[in-house]
Enzyme design. Structure first.
Site, PDB file in Angstrom:
ATOM      1  N   SER A  35      88.969   7.234  15.547  1.00  0.00           N
ATOM      2  CA  SER A  35      89.768   6.822  15.780  1.00  0.00           C
ATOM      3  C   SER A  35      90.698   7.204  15.473  1.00  0.00           C
ATOM      4  O   SER A  35      90.927   8.691  14.756  1.00  0.00           O
ATOM      5  CB  SER A  35      90.180   5.751  13.938  1.00  0.00           C
ATOM      6  OG  SER A  35      88.608   4.485  13.819  1.00  0.00           O
ATOM      7  N   HIS A  67      87.775   2.178  19.013  1.00  0.00           N
ATOM      8  CA  HIS A  67      86.806   3.162  19.513  1.00  0.00           C
ATOM      9  C   HIS A  67      86.262   3.266  21.096  1.00  0.00           C
ATOM     10  O   HIS A  67      86.568   2.004  21.222  1.00  0.00           O
ATOM     11  CB  HIS A  67      85.881   2.968  17.969  1.00  0.00           C
ATOM     12  CG  HIS A  67      85.775   3.740  16.982  1.00  0.00           C
ATOM     13  ND1 HIS A  67      84.590   3.922  16.621  1.00  0.00           N
ATOM     14  CD2 HIS A  67      86.790   3.180  16.655  1.00  0.00           C
ATOM     15  CE1 HIS A  67      85.640   4.245  15.241  1.00  0.00           C
ATOM     16  NE2 HIS A  67      86.486   3.677  14.792  1.00  0.00           N
ATOM     17  N   ARG A  89      80.447   5.673  18.450  1.00  0.00           N
ATOM     18  CA  ARG A  89      80.197   6.460  17.347  1.00  0.00           C
ATOM     19  C   ARG A  89      79.555   4.417  16.298  1.00  0.00           C
ATOM     20  O   ARG A  89      79.825   3.440  15.903  1.00  0.00           O
ATOM     21  CB  ARG A  89      80.971   7.236  16.055  1.00  0.00           C
ATOM     22  CG  ARG A  89      80.663   7.350  14.860  1.00  0.00           C
ATOM     23  CD  ARG A  89      82.085   7.589  13.605  1.00  0.00           C
ATOM     24  NE  ARG A  89      82.233   9.554  13.872  1.00  0.00           N
ATOM     25  CZ  ARG A  89      82.852  10.166  14.195  1.00  0.00           C
ATOM     26  NH1 ARG A  89      83.976   9.501  13.463  1.00  0.00           N
ATOM     27  NH2 ARG A  89      82.525  11.755  13.598  1.00  0.00           N
ATOM     28  N   THR A  90      77.993   5.309  15.554  1.00  0.00           N
ATOM     29  CA  THR A  90      77.778   4.171  14.841  1.00  0.00           C
ATOM     30  C   THR A  90      78.124   5.174  13.477  1.00  0.00           C
ATOM     31  O   THR A  90      77.589   5.534  12.807  1.00  0.00           O
ATOM     32  CB  THR A  90      76.197   4.007  15.128  1.00  0.00           C
ATOM     33  OG1 THR A  90      76.112   3.843  16.374  1.00  0.00           O
ATOM     34  CG2 THR A  90      75.307   2.921  14.631  1.00  0.00           C
ATOM     35  N   HIS A  91      78.360   3.851  12.678  1.00  0.00           N
ATOM     36  CA  HIS A  91      79.412   3.811  11.227  1.00  0.00           C
ATOM     37  C   HIS A  91      78.135   3.417  10.704  1.00  0.00           C
ATOM     38  O   HIS A  91      77.488   2.765  10.877  1.00  0.00           O
ATOM     39  CB  HIS A  91      79.866   3.207  11.236  1.00  0.00           C
ATOM     40  CG  HIS A  91      81.548   3.802  11.349  1.00  0.00           C
ATOM     41  ND1 HIS A  91      82.166   2.954  13.048  1.00  0.00           N
ATOM     42  CD2 HIS A  91      82.212   4.314  11.629  1.00  0.00           C
ATOM     43  CE1 HIS A  91      82.716   3.903  13.317  1.00  0.00           C
ATOM     44  NE2 HIS A  91      83.018   4.914  12.128  1.00  0.00           N
ATOM     45  N   GLU A 190      89.015   2.320  -0.062  1.00  0.00           N
ATOM     46  CA  GLU A 190      88.719   2.488  -1.116  1.00  0.00           C
ATOM     47  C   GLU A 190      89.613   1.803  -2.412  1.00  0.00           C
ATOM     48  O   GLU A 190      90.264   0.946  -1.925  1.00  0.00           O
ATOM     49  CB  GLU A 190      89.374   4.066  -1.639  1.00  0.00           C
ATOM     50  CG  GLU A 190      87.479   4.499  -0.761  1.00  0.00           C
ATOM     51  CD  GLU A 190      88.356   4.901   0.669  1.00  0.00           C
ATOM     52  OE1 GLU A 190      89.313   4.922   0.663  1.00  0.00           O
ATOM     53  OE2 GLU A 190      86.978   5.541   1.189  1.00  0.00           O
ATOM     54  N   SER A 209      82.560   8.791   7.727  1.00  0.00           N
ATOM     55  CA  SER A 209      81.890   8.842   9.725  1.00  0.00           C
ATOM     56  C   SER A 209      81.573  10.220   8.751  1.00  0.00           C
ATOM     57  O   SER A 209      81.650  10.975   7.302  1.00  0.00           O
ATOM     58  CB  SER A 209      82.636   8.317  10.387  1.00  0.00           C
ATOM     59  OG  SER A 209      83.247   9.203  10.501  1.00  0.00           O
ATOM     60  N   ASN A 232      96.578   7.427   7.539  1.00  0.00           N
ATOM     61  CA  ASN A 232      97.146   6.648   6.844  1.00  0.00           C
ATOM     62  C   ASN A 232      96.891   6.844   4.892  1.00  0.00           C
ATOM     63  O   ASN A 232      95.548   8.097   4.768  1.00  0.00           O
ATOM     64  CB  ASN A 232      96.466   5.100   6.338  1.00  0.00           C
ATOM     65  CG  ASN A 232      94.328   5.229   5.669  1.00  0.00           C
ATOM     66  OD1 ASN A 232      94.289   5.872   6.676  1.00  0.00           O
ATOM     67  ND2 ASN A 232      94.516   5.450   4.378  1.00  0.00           N
TER      68      ASN A 232
HETATM   69  I1  8IG Z   1      91.325   5.171   9.805  1.00  0.00           I
HETATM   70  O1  8IG Z   1      91.379   4.494   3.572  1.00  0.00           O
HETATM   71  C1  8IG Z   1      90.976   5.227   7.333  1.00  0.00           C
HETATM   72  N1  8IG Z   1      89.187   5.082   7.866  1.00  0.00           N
HETATM   73  N2  8IG Z   1      86.593   5.528   3.676  1.00  0.00           N
HETATM   74  N3  8IG Z   1      89.710   5.299   3.793  1.00  0.00           N
HETATM   75  C2  8IG Z   1      88.563   5.853   4.094  1.00  0.00           C
HETATM   76  N4  8IG Z   1      88.405   5.372   5.645  1.00  0.00           N
HETATM   77  C3  8IG Z   1      89.564   5.475   6.430  1.00  0.00           C
HETATM   78  C4  8IG Z   1      90.980   5.251   5.787  1.00  0.00           C
HETATM   79  C5  8IG Z   1      90.690   5.888   4.573  1.00  0.00           C
HETATM   80  N5  8IG Z   1      91.365   5.550   6.732  1.00  0.00           N
END
Ligand code: 8IG
Length: 269
Positions: A35, A67, A89-91, A190, A209, A232
């Site tokens: 990302s 993506h 990418r595969t999550h 989270e 990831s 973020n």
């Molecule tokens: I972009 O705040 C992104 N990916 N787990 N937490 C998690 N994954 C993320 C976050 C985040 N921001």
């Protein structure tokens, strides 16, 4: 029999497809773009060929907005080496299983890569990291409760994130911070309590990831560089709730800096 029933054979099949479709016999390094990193490979070199990832055995369409679903072969400026750029990418949260998550990494190894650059967008646990800050991954904590390694293969993960490659990145940008990446399964972000837990167990970054891919890379003998873009502050670190729009915006704003960083690092690998 599905495509990934034999992961090594699937990776070899994908690598053969890539060599035939790009006309590039061997890719020396590979990059996975997460990302915010979609445009970052443009400065790495000249794109020799671009394939929709869905054409390549074992790859599926990416599920995430922001993506890029292509595989690219890029001739690295100066060196004449080739980079395989995995824009898809595969999550784990997509539910295709951990074999699908690391198929790109195994394909990169089968294509000849000796080094792998894993990038991602993630949440930051340190207040001093504003959205748009790139951070080198020094180590990880895998909270997915799974592993890409199958069977009794006790892969050593000491120095998983190459100190040598991190030093190369810091030569390019001495101001780069380092941090421990904590992989959660997602796809939800989270809770603030989980973010506090991640801090207390030694984490600096939270994401969905990278850790599983890095483990598979080590198993395959690749040298790994991990770079996170803090898109973020993690939940509870800042007073406002998280939004995917914010994530995309931070990625766009950081674009020029992380593009230049990635290109300069790749040129030195
Ligand atoms: I972009 O705040 C992104 N990916 N787990 N937490 C998690 N994954 C993320 C976050 C985040 N921001």
């Amino acid at each position: 029999m599905t495509e990934l029933d034999d992961p090594q054979a699937a990776a070899r099949a994908a690598a053969e497809h890539i060599a035939a479709a790009t006309g590039v016999e061997r890719h020396d390094i590979a990059l996975v773009l997460g990302s915010g990193w979609g445009g970052a490979a443009d400065l790495v070199g000249e794109t020799v060929a671009e394939l929709p990832s869905t054409d390549v055995p074992g790859f599926a369409k990416p599920a995430v907005v922001g993506h890029v679903g292509t595989l690219r072969s890029v001739r690295i400026g100066g060196s004449g080496k080739h980079a395989l750029v995995l824009g898809a990418r595969t999550h784990l949260y997509e539910g295709r299983g951990v074999r699908a998550v690391v198929h790109g990494v195994r394909t990169a190894a089968a294509a000849g890569a000796g080094a792998l650059v894993l990038t991602n967008g993630c949440g930051g646990l340190r207040e001093e990291w504003a959205a748009g800050t790139p951070v080198l991954i020094s180590d990880h904590i895998n909270l997915t409760a799974t592993s890409p390694v199958e069977g009794a293969n006790f892969v050593d993960l000491t120095d998983l994130y190459s100190a040598r490659l991190r030093a190369v990145a810091r030569e390019v940008d001495p101001s780069l911070s380092e941090g421990v990446y904590v992989q959660f399964r997602g796809p939800h972000y989270e809770t603030p309590a989980e973010v506090r837990m991640a801090q207390r167990i030694g984490g600096d970054l939270v994401g969905m990831s990278t850790a599983l891919e890095a483990i598979a890379a080590r198993e395959a003998g690749l040298e790994v560089l991990g770079v996170s873009l803090v898109t973020n502050p993690a939940a509870g670190i800042s007073p406002t709730p998280l939004s995917h729009a914010e994530v995309i915006e931070a990625g766009q704003a950081a674009g020029p800096r992380i593009s230049a960083l990635l290109a300069a690092v790749v040129a030195k690998l």
